[in-house]
Scaffold this motif. Sequence first.
Motif, mmCIF file in Angstrom:
data_model
loop_
_atom_site.group_PDB
_atom_site.id
_atom_site.type_symbol
_atom_site.label_atom_id
_atom_site.label_comp_id
_atom_site.label_asym_id
_atom_site.label_seq_id
_atom_site.Cartn_x
_atom_site.Cartn_y
_atom_site.Cartn_z
ATOM 1 N N LYS A 151 0.807 -1.208 0.000
ATOM 2 C CA LYS A 151 0.000 0.000 0.000
ATOM 3 C C LYS A 151 0.849 1.270 0.000
ATOM 4 C CE LYS A 151 -3.852 -2.191 2.476
ATOM 5 N NZ LYS A 151 -4.733 -2.116 3.679
ATOM 6 N N ASP A 152 2.167 1.105 0.079
ATOM 7 C CA ASP A 152 3.045 2.271 0.064
ATOM 8 C C ASP A 152 2.980 2.977 -1.291
ATOM 9 O OD1 ASP A 152 3.731 1.470 2.565
ATOM 10 O OD2 ASP A 152 5.683 0.633 2.020
ATOM 11 N N LYS A 153 3.190 4.287 -1.280
ATOM 12 C CA LYS A 153 3.121 5.080 -2.501
ATOM 13 C C LYS A 153 4.433 5.830 -2.713
ATOM 14 C CE LYS A 153 -1.883 5.837 -2.034
ATOM 15 N NZ LYS A 153 -2.958 6.860 -1.930
ATOM 16 N N TYR A 154 4.871 5.843 -3.965
ATOM 17 C CA TYR A 154 6.100 6.530 -4.321
ATOM 18 C C TYR A 154 5.849 7.376 -5.575
ATOM 19 C CZ TYR A 154 8.001 2.840 -1.350
ATOM 20 O OH TYR A 154 8.240 1.986 -0.305
ATOM 21 N N GLU A 155 6.565 8.489 -5.659
ATOM 22 C CA GLU A 155 6.424 9.355 -6.826
ATOM 23 C C GLU A 155 7.732 10.089 -7.095
ATOM 24 O OE1 GLU A 155 3.497 12.897 -8.613
ATOM 25 O OE2 GLU A 155 3.390 12.325 -6.491
ATOM 26 N N LEU A 156 8.113 10.133 -8.361
ATOM 27 C CA LEU A 156 9.265 10.901 -8.811
ATOM 28 C C LEU A 156 8.763 12.016 -9.721
ATOM 29 C CD1 LEU A 156 11.797 8.032 -9.682
ATOM 30 C CD2 LEU A 156 11.741 9.447 -7.617
#
Length: 303
Positions: free
Chosen positions: A136-141
């Motif tokens: 459920k973790d979220k990452y964004e670049l």
Amino acid sequence: RKNKENNPSRGNRLHRLHMSCPCAQMLPAFGDLYKPVKDVLTKSYCGQSHKLEVTAKADAVKFSPSFTRDSSGNLAASFSVEGDYVPCKHAKTKLKYGVTEKGILSTKLTIDSMPKAKGLKLEAVADMGIGSDPSKDKYELKAELKHDKATIIGSVKQDMTADCSCVFAVQDMQVGGQLVCNVLDQSRLSHKFGASYKLNKDTTFACLLENRSRTTGGFSTKQNGWTFAGEYSVNVNGSDGLITLGVETQSKTGQTFKARIDTKGAAAVAVVQKLSPELKLTSSLEFSGSKNSKWGATLAWEN
């Protein structure tokens, strides 16, 4: 005065320095093309939420706890700490850590002010649940490039959803577009086009087209201490048209008064009060036809 008269080119040099400053000519992001109209019609209206915001600064570090009670009575809380530092002469770095009452730990890293890449800003965001399912973790670049002729922003999330937008200067207009798609299956999730035209320093016209299905056009103008705004939004097939009008003014004591009304019978008023140099209270009351009225407020303290 004598030095300026003896050196007439000094003013021209200062003018050239000002015009060459990137911050004086940078174009807005796509999401800000409609901002002059949107701010008058939506900003400072709190809906039915009640919020307390605190911002405390110590040297180069900023602490920001906040508490929000929504229309259902649920209480949300968050805390963040943000600081700037310069690890080397090649870039300036900003780190922001945040945590919510649901145990979500957020980390944001921003790198900008790079002498060898002027106008370029890089961001990395990670939202991780403490002790929860890692899936459920979220990452964004995210990368942002600002220039006097164009602003380009691109981002990609952990599920390979990409968001790309750009704004270009075309004579006296600013035009742009935004595309959101999934890189894996090459599906298009949404797309928008917009334009903004500044008639003069007090009057702006703007328009948006969303997913080729709904278009919105509006204006914002300042006259004698009053700011007026209006917009017309309608589906491309001509259905569900809506006209919204808004006004904003500021009193001599520093209070800001706002009002808004639309053709569906909804109306709203808002007041922004400076209770002290550090304390600001924003409150609003909204009516929507036969529905119950909404009262909301935000109390913000910043040192």
